[in-house]
Design an enzyme around this catalytic site. Structure first.
Site, PDB file in Angstrom:
ATOM      1  N   ASP A 116      29.908  92.143 -12.215  1.00 54.19           N
ATOM      2  CA  ASP A 116      29.429  92.752 -10.960  1.00 54.19           C
ATOM      3  C   ASP A 116      29.134  91.712  -9.885  1.00 54.19           C
ATOM      4  O   ASP A 116      28.807  92.070  -8.752  1.00 54.19           O
ATOM      5  CB  ASP A 116      28.140  93.555 -11.217  1.00 54.19           C
ATOM      6  CG  ASP A 116      28.338  94.630 -12.267  1.00 54.19           C
ATOM      7  OD1 ASP A 116      29.369  95.318 -12.201  1.00 54.19           O
ATOM      8  OD2 ASP A 116      27.480  94.765 -13.161  1.00 54.19           O
TER       9      ASP A 116
ATOM     10  N   ARG B 112      37.798 102.716 -14.538  1.00 55.42           N
ATOM     11  CA  ARG B 112      38.806 101.691 -14.880  1.00 55.42           C
ATOM     12  C   ARG B 112      38.961 100.687 -13.725  1.00 55.42           C
ATOM     13  O   ARG B 112      40.057 100.353 -13.302  1.00 55.42           O
ATOM     14  CB  ARG B 112      40.165 102.343 -15.193  1.00 55.42           C
ATOM     15  CG  ARG B 112      40.184 103.223 -16.430  1.00 55.42           C
ATOM     16  CD  ARG B 112      40.081 102.403 -17.674  1.00 55.42           C
ATOM     17  NE  ARG B 112      40.341 103.152 -18.893  1.00 55.42           N
ATOM     18  CZ  ARG B 112      39.646 102.975 -20.020  1.00 55.42           C
ATOM     19  NH1 ARG B 112      38.644 102.114 -20.046  1.00 55.42           N
ATOM     20  NH2 ARG B 112      39.939 103.650 -21.093  1.00 55.42           N
TER      21      ARG B 112
ATOM     22  N   ASP C 234      27.136  99.884 -10.570  1.00 56.06           N
ATOM     23  CA  ASP C 234      27.827  99.771 -11.847  1.00 56.06           C
ATOM     24  C   ASP C 234      27.276 100.880 -12.748  1.00 56.06           C
ATOM     25  O   ASP C 234      26.233 101.457 -12.451  1.00 56.06           O
ATOM     26  CB  ASP C 234      27.516  98.374 -12.417  1.00 56.06           C
ATOM     27  CG  ASP C 234      28.106  98.166 -13.793  1.00 56.06           C
ATOM     28  OD1 ASP C 234      29.244  98.607 -14.016  1.00 56.06           O
ATOM     29  OD2 ASP C 234      27.428  97.583 -14.647  1.00 56.06           O
TER      30      ASP C 234
ATOM     31  N   ASP D  85      24.496  94.644 -13.232  1.00 53.58           N
ATOM     32  CA  ASP D  85      23.704  93.832 -14.171  1.00 53.58           C
ATOM     33  C   ASP D  85      24.529  92.813 -14.942  1.00 53.58           C
ATOM     34  O   ASP D  85      23.971  92.025 -15.695  1.00 53.58           O
ATOM     35  CB  ASP D  85      22.999  94.757 -15.184  1.00 53.58           C
ATOM     36  CG  ASP D  85      23.983  95.316 -16.209  1.00 53.58           C
ATOM     37  OD1 ASP D  85      23.678  95.310 -17.398  1.00 53.58           O
ATOM     38  OD2 ASP D  85      25.074  95.762 -15.803  1.00 53.58           O
TER      39      ASP D  85
END
Length: 1041
Positions: free
Chosen positions: A783, A753, A385, A779
């Site tokens: 996710d 996106r 991420d 985090d």
């Protein structure tokens, strides 16, 4: 993140069409190789689904304070996290154990010993090891179950106040029913899903903490139902029938905590119908690649065992009851597959987990899945991420652009002086003739922009509350002084807090906010009050938020709006700078927001309010109708400014990413952010190295465009790919296999996106198409799906809460720790488990080879060579400690593994445990087993007893020497284990007169015979190892010298 957004994130993931390469015909081969297990599981799941078919959810009528009037029967409000009950515990645990081929095999062998014709030795030699394994597992499961039971009991026994006709009554959490009126105090857990009726706070709202529900650390504002909040006292009859629409902000979810005031709510959902239980998805049980490889080798050993038994019976000439003899031989050679394999590996995994948590270089690391530490050493793809993982999720205001003039961090003092000036000379400032035209224009535009940023948000200033005698929270004292050191800001987005903190730094401070009004303090200390008429919260679909306020002093009504450039471009008046400046800021790595306003007359606002309220009361398509009414306002708005906020990189992100790239790990960044920001972070974090080109995949919407764009991308070499979620969706729909093939050749990939569903989808794609091991790191709650889908999930405890960290297999506190976790602990776990697994197999193979030689010499008799305690002692006390001490072995020092990450590339090829290395160990076992048995038979004199004594002693010494040969770095515990095992064997000789002739053991003849056999079995292997190290050393040994 809004409540609606959270619900959308948790939606079911779309399953992808399997890659064409993976399609296989389902035939007899498929059935025998595991298809039977899939079919059995499917049947069981179908039966379970049929037995507990979900009841249809439909609208319910809830009687306030009268649960007995409810017509339907609703579930109990008891929390139950236990896997088993008192009846299902033993069958459940046994099923979990015996669904593995290894354990089922041992059960069949042990049970066969009850049949007299097949019985080989003492029952305890088969049942003691199996019983030990099952006992350890059952005790571990029982301890976990008791802990779960106690946790559940503690939660279910919490007391709450219930309002009844007779007054307040104390009630247990598990006894709460639908329709009960429950009082929840500050810092108390909400026991069930409720409608928020009333609060002790004067503003009619309260904050709740949702970190236990969705992992987000920010507080959420909840609003009491207006008609019940206005009642003088609960229980009074009100004649008029009240129609008030309820929204998500009137709900209080179970497992959240009240952060301010005391609340009263009516229970609408209990037990397993609450949102927190419905949102709980059971993660799949992850099995490591090493375990799958060992399982394959186990099956190969079983095949070898059956073949060996058939050969023995064939050499006998299939005489007599040959079928019974075949089964006896199968049991005799059952030590080929050692039962201690599973135990040793599980204990090894526990040891690796303990070493990871105790490593001082990566403090705060938690191992949540202890079954897959070896996976850390086999990773090829790392999917990460961006926000909060590569970046700190700590926003700093960096840029304000007004179209003609731009302000950065070094020119903020100019804005401050303009704001001071504008509020100091407010009457003159508003007079068009008072100042020069240009100067007035800049000052007034700054004034408008800062005021808009200070008003258009969902931020609430929170002060340390003071409590009065009757228990109600009093804010009046705090309201008087609005002391800065006492104030903290609460909002659902760190961007908003950064903007409000910035307006405070330039002189316009948000000092108070409730449901209906907001107060700003000017640089001169004057308080400006604004009444909030309407607020339109941010959603992931609209990508914008708006607010309508009336200034108390002037009565002016203004509609402010801020949002992402994609959403705002069509809403604001035509301009020639917005798109270009958004691109410029994104290239600097800033997150941009466009701010606009529209002045409304009283008539315009009244017309809007009537239509808006009408839309809110409609039962069908409410959301669409409300959005349509709001959109009627969002036209030709005046563009005020563009803001840029920077999300700072995490500590040591650049060297960590470089380390991972040098280790041969391909890194993909999956983010919900816009393309320019994602590209910029990829460059600044060195995810894409300086000398690499970047191919930005053009937006595609149909098959033809996707085909052309893929062709142009195919011509590029060694360049990073940047693609948006929409284009990715199109490519996967038409050219899944081709796209993944091209993307996997890239050194780095950035998907922007991306929705949470898409993140999980990409993980599954890589698993299906490449068959390589994937790792996902994140985090936030968005996710979790990606972390659970990956072979190895790593969570970071970040600003967005603990949800990702709790759902992950490994939890770390900083991104930079991942380097040591993979390079050092991943390497050691894999190498050690590979060595341990193969050595335990070697220990079984060597004794089976001796048994085969013994049987073939004595006319193929199915008689055991070693009986009773000798077999149990061989697998446990005589060799267990030295063999297990291999978990302390390391081929490379941690500093060396981090200095030369290229060493990690060798691990991903899986050379430490393969059919090649396994075959080498088989040859060693056959050679040593043959030497030990033939040597003992050649050297034994008159009695058979001497064969057992010589061969068994030589076997124990050979095993201890082989452990020494396998070890690459000595640890003092290894030396202790070697001498302790040898001491145990020598000491036990005194008690083994049933098997050994004690008089013979003490003679010099015994000692020289044992020594000769042991030297012949081990010396050639030491010579081969020395020559191999000299002429073909492994890559790591070149570095260590």
């Amino acid at each position: 993140m809004s409540e609606e957004g959270f619900e959308n994130d948790e939606s079911d993931y779309q399953t992808l069409p399997r890659a064409r390469v993976n399609q296989r015909q389902r035939g007899l081969g498929w059935f025998l190789l595991g298809g039977w297990k899939i079919l059995c599981t499917s049947c069981c799941e179908w039966l379970a689904h049929t037995c507990r078919r979900k009841k249809e959810l439909k609208a319910r009528t809830v009687w306030l304070g009268c649960p007995e009037k409810c017509e339907e029967k609703y579930p109990r409000n008891a929390i139950k996290n236990q896997k088993y009950n008192i009846f299902t515990f033993v069958p459940g645990v046994l099923y979990q154990q015996f669904k593995f081929f290894l354990n089922l095999y041992f059960l069949v062998v042990a049970c066969s010993q009850f049949v007299p014709h097949v019985k080989i030795g003492y029952l305890y030699t088969y049942w003691a090891p199996l019983g030990f394994v099952l006992a350890v597992t059952m005790v571990r499961e029982a301890v976990d179950e008791v802990r779960r039971y106690r946790r559940d009991k503690e939660m279910n026994s919490q007391l709450y106040s219930k309002l009844t006709v007779r007054g307040k009554v104390q009630v247990k959490s598990s006894d709460i029913q639908v329709g009960d009126l429950i009082i929840v105090e500050k810092n108390q857990r909400i026991p069930a899903d409720m409608i928020f009726l009333r609060t002790s706070e004067k503003n009619g709202a309260c904050f709740i903490r949702t970190d236990q529900l969705d992992g987000e650390t920010d507080w959420k504002l909840k609003v009491a139902v207006a008609c019940t909040q206005r009642l003088p006292a609960l229980g009074e009859d009100t004649d008029p029938v009240i129609h008030e629409s309820l929204s998500i902000e009137n709900t209080l979810w179970a497992s959240t905590v009240v952060a301010s005031g005391t609340v009263i709510g009516v229970v609408i959902y209990t037990g397993k119908e609450t949102r927190s239980v419905l949102n709980t998805s059971h993660a799949k049980n992850k099995v490591g690649l090493l375990d799958l490889e060992l399982n394959r080798l186990t099956k190969a050993l079983f095949l070898a065992q059956v073949v060996l038994s058939v050969v023995m019976v064939a050499l006998q000439g299939f005489v007599g009851p040959w079928f019974r003899n075949l089964f006896r031989f199968t049991v005799l050679f059952s030590y080929i597959i050692p039962i201690s394999l599973r135990v040793n590996l599980d204990m090894g995994k526990a040891a690796y987990g303990w070493m990871i948590t105790k490593d001082e270089n990566i403090p705060g690391t938690v191992v949540r899945t202890s079954t897959i530490p070896e996976e850390l050493g086999r990773l090829v793809y790392l999917l990460t991420d961006k926000t909060g993982t590569l970046t700190q999720n700590e926003m700093i205001f960096k840029r304000l652009h007004l179209g003609t003039v731009s302000y950065g961090t070094d020119t903020m003092d100019e804005i401050q002086s303009h704001i001071v000036q504008s509020y100091a000379q407010q009457p003159a400032f508003l007079d068009p003739t008072a100042a020069p035209k240009v100067r007035k224009s800049v000052i007034s535009r700054i004034h408008e922009a800062v005021k808009a940023i200070a008003l258009c948000h969902n931020v609430t200033p929170v002060y340390e509350s003071r409590t009065t005698v009757n228990g109600e929270t009093e804010y009046t004292e705090a309201d008087q002084d609005f002391s800065d050191d006492n104030r903290t800001y609460q909002a659902s987005s760190p961007d908003e807090v950064a903007l409000v903190r910035w307006t405070e730094s330039v002189g316009l401070t948000l000092v108070n906010r409730d449901l209906t009004s907001m107060q700003l303090k000017t640089p001169a200390g004057q308080i400006l009050t604004f009444h909030i008429l309407q607020i339109f919260p941010f959603t992931s679909e609209s990508k914008r938020m708006g607010i309508i306020v009336r200034e108390e002093a002037t009565g002016d009504i203004t509609f402010y709006m801020k949002g992402a450039d994609v959403a705002m471009t069509s809403i604001v008046q035509y301009n020639d700078w917005l798109e270009e400046e958004c691109g410029n800021m994104a290239r600097e790595g800033l997150r941009t927001l466009v701010v606009a306003k529209k002045s409304l007359s009283e008539e315009q606002y009244q017309d809007f309010e009537n239509r808006y309220n009408q839309a809110k009361l409609s039962i069908h398509d409410r959301a669409l109708k409300v959005a349509a009414v709001v959109e009627s306002l969002e036209r030709e708005m005046e563009l005020l400014c563009l803001t840029g906020v920077e999300d700072q990189l995490q500590a040591d992100v650049r060297p960590t990413l470089e380390l991972l790239r040098n280790a041969g790990i391909k890194i993909w960044m999956l983010t919900g952010d816009k393309l320019e920001t994602a590209t910029c972070i990829a460059k600044s974090s060195h995810l894409v190295s300086r000398n690499q080109n970047i191919h930005i995949f053009r937006p595609v919407s149909n098959r033809g465009e996707a085909h052309l764009e893929l062709n142009s991308f195919r011509r590029k070499h060694d360049c990073a790919l940047v693609i948006s979620g929409d284009s990715l969706e199109v490519c996967l729909r038409y050219y899944e296999h081709e796209f993944v093939e091209l993307a996997c050749q890239c050194p780095a990939v950035v998907c922007c996106r991306c929705s949470p569903t898409q993140k999980a989808q990409i993980v599954r794609l890589l698993q299906q198409h490449t068959a390589n091991r994937t790792c996902a790191i994140g985090d936030g709650g968005n996710d979790v799906s990606m972390i659970q889908a990956a072979d190895c999930g790593i969570g970071i405890e970040g600003k967005e809460g603990k949800q990702a960290s709790l759902a992950a297999d490994f939890s770390i506190t900083q991104f930079k720790h991942i380097g040591r976790l993979l390079m050092v602990h991943g390497r050691n776990s894999y190498k050690r488990s590979a060595a341990l697994g193969q050595f335990v197999m070697h220990r079984g193979l060597i004794i089976s080879t001796m048994q085969a030689v013994f049987s073939s010499i004595f006319y193929f008799a199915s008689v055991p060579l070693y009986q009773g305690f000798l077999m149990v002692g061989y697998a446990t006390i005589y060799t267990m400690f030295p063999v297990f001490s291999l978990v302390l072995d390391q081929d490379v020092k941690p500093e060396m593994a981090l200095l030369y990450p290229e060493l990690y590339k060798d691990l991903t090829k899986g050379r430490s445990l393969s059919f090649k290395t396994f075959f080498i160990w088989v040859l060693i076992s056959v050679y040593q087993g043959g030497i030990l048995m033939y040597g003992a038979l050649l050297l034994f004199e008159s009695e058979f007893v001497h064969v057992v004594a010589i061969s068994f002693t030589a076997l124990i010494l050979t095993e201890l020497l082989m452990v020494a040969l396998t070890i690459r770095t000595w640890h003092w515990l290894m030396v202790v284990a070697e001498f302790f095992s040898l001491g145990c064997y020598v000491a036990s000789l005194a008690f083994l007169n049933e098997y050994f002739d004690l008089a013979f053991i003490t003679t010099p003849a015994f000692l020289w015979k044992v020594s000769v056999i042991t030297v012949v079995s081990c010396l050639p292997l030491y010579i081969i190892k020395y020559l191999k190290r000299k002429f073909s050393p492994p890559s790591y040994s070149k570095l260590s010298t």
